[in-house]
Design an enzyme around this catalytic site. Structure first.
Site, PDB file in Angstrom:
ATOM      1  N   GLY A  61      42.095  34.533 -18.220  1.00 41.66           N
ATOM      2  CA  GLY A  61      42.743  33.626 -17.276  1.00 41.66           C
ATOM      3  C   GLY A  61      43.797  34.328 -16.463  1.00 41.66           C
ATOM      4  O   GLY A  61      44.159  35.471 -16.744  1.00 41.66           O
ATOM      5  N   PRO A  62      44.290  33.652 -15.423  1.00 41.29           N
ATOM      6  CA  PRO A  62      45.288  34.255 -14.548  1.00 41.29           C
ATOM      7  C   PRO A  62      46.579  34.582 -15.308  1.00 41.29           C
ATOM      8  O   PRO A  62      46.816  34.022 -16.381  1.00 41.29           O
ATOM      9  CB  PRO A  62      45.554  33.176 -13.490  1.00 41.29           C
ATOM     10  N   PRO A  63      47.408  35.441 -14.754  1.00 41.22           N
ATOM     11  CA  PRO A  63      48.652  35.811 -15.411  1.00 41.22           C
ATOM     12  C   PRO A  63      49.563  34.598 -15.616  1.00 41.22           C
ATOM     13  O   PRO A  63      49.585  33.696 -14.789  1.00 41.22           O
ATOM     14  CB  PRO A  63      49.324  36.779 -14.420  1.00 41.22           C
ATOM     15  N   LYS A  67      48.270  33.143 -22.339  1.00 41.59           N
ATOM     16  CA  LYS A  67      47.308  33.821 -23.202  1.00 41.59           C
ATOM     17  C   LYS A  67      48.010  34.470 -24.396  1.00 41.59           C
ATOM     18  O   LYS A  67      47.601  34.302 -25.543  1.00 41.59           O
ATOM     19  CB  LYS A  67      46.532  34.881 -22.399  1.00 41.59           C
ATOM     20  N   HIS A 283      36.574  16.378  -0.384  1.00 45.69           N
ATOM     21  CA  HIS A 283      35.420  17.268  -0.424  1.00 45.69           C
ATOM     22  C   HIS A 283      34.723  17.184  -1.797  1.00 45.69           C
ATOM     23  O   HIS A 283      33.509  16.970  -1.875  1.00 45.69           O
ATOM     24  CB  HIS A 283      35.892  18.699  -0.149  1.00 45.69           C
ATOM     25  N   GLU A 284      35.498  17.322  -2.856  1.00 54.14           N
ATOM     26  CA  GLU A 284      34.901  17.313  -4.195  1.00 54.14           C
ATOM     27  C   GLU A 284      34.297  15.946  -4.532  1.00 54.14           C
ATOM     28  O   GLU A 284      33.225  15.864  -5.117  1.00 54.14           O
ATOM     29  CB  GLU A 284      35.931  17.718  -5.258  1.00 54.14           C
ATOM     30  N   HIS A 287      30.875  15.554  -2.942  1.00 56.10           N
ATOM     31  CA  HIS A 287      29.782  16.107  -3.742  1.00 56.10           C
ATOM     32  C   HIS A 287      29.371  15.137  -4.848  1.00 56.10           C
ATOM     33  O   HIS A 287      28.210  14.807  -5.026  1.00 56.10           O
ATOM     34  CB  HIS A 287      30.215  17.403  -4.445  1.00 56.10           C
TER      35      HIS A 287
HETATM   36  P1  ADP Z   1      49.906  35.420 -20.113  1.00 54.80           P
HETATM   37  O1  ADP Z   1      49.804  36.213 -21.383  1.00 54.80           O
HETATM   38  O2  ADP Z   1      48.745  34.506 -19.890  1.00 54.80           O
HETATM   39  O3  ADP Z   1      50.193  36.226 -18.897  1.00 54.80           O
HETATM   40  P2  ADP Z   1      52.198  34.414 -21.429  1.00 54.80           P
HETATM   41  O4  ADP Z   1      51.602  33.887 -22.673  1.00 54.80           O
HETATM   42  O5  ADP Z   1      52.878  35.741 -21.524  1.00 54.80           O
HETATM   43  O6  ADP Z   1      51.137  34.429 -20.275  1.00 54.80           O
HETATM   44  O7  ADP Z   1      53.206  33.321 -20.869  1.00 54.80           O
HETATM   45  C1  ADP Z   1      54.501  33.655 -20.424  1.00 54.80           C
HETATM   46  C2  ADP Z   1      55.457  32.534 -20.750  1.00 54.80           C
HETATM   47  O8  ADP Z   1      55.159  31.388 -19.965  1.00 54.80           O
HETATM   48  C3  ADP Z   1      55.367  32.070 -22.170  1.00 54.80           C
HETATM   49  O9  ADP Z   1      56.180  32.828 -23.009  1.00 54.80           O
HETATM   50  C4  ADP Z   1      55.842  30.633 -22.080  1.00 54.80           C
HETATM   51  O10 ADP Z   1      57.251  30.594 -22.054  1.00 54.80           O
HETATM   52  C5  ADP Z   1      55.343  30.214 -20.717  1.00 54.80           C
HETATM   53  N1  ADP Z   1      54.062  29.491 -20.794  1.00 54.80           N
HETATM   54  C6  ADP Z   1      52.908  29.861 -20.240  1.00 54.80           C
HETATM   55  N2  ADP Z   1      51.927  28.962 -20.480  1.00 54.80           N
HETATM   56  C7  ADP Z   1      52.485  28.013 -21.257  1.00 54.80           C
HETATM   57  C8  ADP Z   1      51.983  26.812 -21.858  1.00 54.80           C
HETATM   58  N3  ADP Z   1      50.696  26.430 -21.715  1.00 54.80           N
HETATM   59  N4  ADP Z   1      52.838  26.066 -22.592  1.00 54.80           N
HETATM   60  C9  ADP Z   1      54.134  26.448 -22.730  1.00 54.80           C
HETATM   61  N5  ADP Z   1      54.643  27.551 -22.194  1.00 54.80           N
HETATM   62  C10 ADP Z   1      53.861  28.339 -21.455  1.00 54.80           C
HETATM   63 ZN    ZN Z   2      31.908  22.164  -1.927  1.00 50.88          ZN
END
Ligand code: ADP
Ligand code: ZN
Ligand code: MG
Length: 468
Positions: A61-63, A67, A283-284, A287
């Site tokens: 997933g995105p940054p 994760k 749009h969605e 569909h």
């Molecule tokens: P990634 O590894 O996907 O880049 P991180 O896990 O390092 O993201 O997330 C960075 C910070 O953002 C976490 O430490 C938390 O504080 C916050 N965060 C991100 N997603 C969530 C979530 N779903 N629920 C609560 N906090 C989140």
């Molecule tokens: Zn479309």
């Protein structure tokens, strides 16, 4: 400088203390990870029946979507040690060090089983290996090979689970994704409205708030923001309150901090403007509505207008009830109409069109062309192959095998087929404009809706009465 085993202790992190409660939203990812937690709790249950638990799972997933947080939460939930290392740490080593670090890591993990090994940013070591003339980075390649060997070698029944995270899954070496390695992919997407609100609440737990704070409004305004950015917003707001010598965070603080954070991330992430969000909603729904009206059944499982990593702004997930291998002519025509439904809705409601339909156009054209040139579904040409598929396994490119005259006739017929489908979709939508408005507004508000919600609104009693 210490070498090899001597600094191996750095991997050991005691139990994290983070649980699924600290991760807001991301329910699907949590559900997929629950099985791994269960396995770590009682591996015996799985061994008894002869099931092999997955050795590894890849969080994609995105940054900033949580994760790393999720991986820690799995360790916290299972109450087992958590060994974590980041891909970049392997690469900065001296020659040969990466591979020996991997060996070391797994040796320790085996001793501490059950436990979790977490490899963050795995794309830094797991990039596709070049077959010809690699750029001299065999250090990385050795590290990757060692990782593959270790993953194959260790005994999963001991309760060592390997988690890895990446935001670039497409660049990973396919060998890593083979069964027995990271064969489970767990998508961790940007949060929807509900998810964003929950994340704000989780992070505001430790912050003193004034009574006027409305998290829903903040979440609404921060469409497209990741969890990390939301966490950052809460903190920015608290800092602002301190700066103003106040004891509480106010709504104004939070509103201000959205802008502070958005200005920082506008370039990185797609943040939809209100107008764009509205267009994407219509749009969605376009569909989905065309699909539903043609078949009188629930053809969609989920519709969302959360921008995806893939670049799509919205997305309608369609799942057939059973696996389909054959499609009738009528079904293909319906599918083409469904594909045009998005653009139809835009034109019908906004009286102008956007670039948002490019992928739909491509798919509709492909289908219409295949009907005529490959599936023998036109009266004009009947069962004559006008195009042959060059390699059905690699992208399915086809090559034309007809005269230039025929080719231009085919082009005309493709245009006519798509046009016919478009007109049909347009009629369906204008006949059901009320529902289109209602559903699009609902999607705009909620950002993600399920197929059930969609069908409920579509078939509500008032609607049935209105029709009869
Ligand atoms: P990634 O590894 O996907 O880049 P991180 O896990 O390092 O993201 O997330 C960075 C910070 O953002 C976490 O430490 C938390 O504080 C916050 N965060 C991100 N997603 C969530 C979530 N779903 N629920 C609560 N906090 C989140
Ligand atoms: Zn479309
Ligand atoms: Mg991370």
């Amino acid at each position: 400088m210490q070498f090899g085993k001597s600094n191996a202790k750095v991997y050991v992190e005691s139990t994290t203390g983070i649980t699924f409660n600290d991760v807001a939203g991301e329910d699907e990812a949590k559900e997929l990870l629950t099985e791994i937690v269960d396995f770590l709790h009682n591996p015996g249950k799985y061994q008894e029946i002869g099931a092999v638990c997955p050795k590894g799972a890849l969080l994609v997933g995105p940054p900033g979507t949580g994760k790393t947080l999720l991986a820690k939460a799995v360790a916290g939930e299972a109450n087992v040690p958590f060994f974590s290392i980041s891909g970049s740490e392997f690469v900065e080593m001296f020659v040969g060090m990466g591979a020996s670090k991997v060996r070391d890591l797994f040796k320790q993990a085996n001793e501490k089983a059950p436990c979790i090994v977490f490899i963050d940013e795995i794309d830094t070591i797991g990039k596709k290996r070049d077959s010809q003339g690699y750029s001299g980075n065999d250090e990385r390649e050795q590290t990757l090979n060692q990782l593959l060997t270790e993953m194959d070698g260790f005994d999963a029944s001991k309760g060592v689970v390997i988690l890895a995270a990446t935001n670039r899954p497409d660049s990973l070496d396919p060998a890593l994704l083979r069964p027995g390695r990271f064969d489970r992919r767990i998508p961790v997407e940007l949060p929807d409205l509900k998810g964003r609100e929950e994340i704000l609440r989780v992070h505001a737990r430790k912050v003193k708030l004034s009574d006027d704070v409305d998290f829903n409004a903040i979440a609404r305004a921060a469409s497209g923001a990741s969890g990390a950015e939301l966490a950052n917003m809460v903190n920015e707001a608290a800092l602002r309150a301190v700066r103003d010598n106040r004891k509480f965070v106010t709504q104004a603080d939070l509103e201000e901090s959205i802008e502070v954070v958005i200005a920082g991330y506008q370039k990185k992430n797609k943040v939809l403007s209100t107008k764009e969000k509205l267009i994407v909603s219509y749009h969605e729904i376009g569909h989905a509505l065309v699909a539903a009206l043609q078949t009188n059944s629930a053809p969609v499982t989920k519709i969302t207008i959360i921008p995806r990593t893939s670049g799509a702004l919205g997305y309608t997930m369609q799942v057939d009830e059973e696996e389909r291998n054959l499609m009738s002519k009528e079904e293909i025509e319906n599918k083409i109409a469904t594909l045009t439904g998005g653009r139809c809705a835009e034109e019908l409601i906004f009286d102008s069109v956007t670039t948002g339909a490019s992928n739909d156009i491509e798919q509709a054209t492909k289908l219409a062309r295949a009907m005529i040139t490959r599936f023998g579904m036109s009266d004009r040409f009947g069962m004559v192959a006008l195009e042959t598929q060059v390699n059905p396994y690699l992208g399915g490119d086809s090559s034309l095998s007809c005269s230039p005259d025929t080719a231009s006739t085919i082009d005309d017929m493709v245009v006519a087929t798509v046009k016919e489908a478009y007109d049909r979709a347009m009629k369906l939508l204008s006949d059901n404009k009320g529902k289109l408005h209602e559903l699009a507004k609902y999607l705009y508000e909620k950002e993600t809706i399920t197929g059930e919600e969609f069908m409920y609104i579509l078939n509500k009693k008032e609607y049935l009465e209105e029709k009869s």
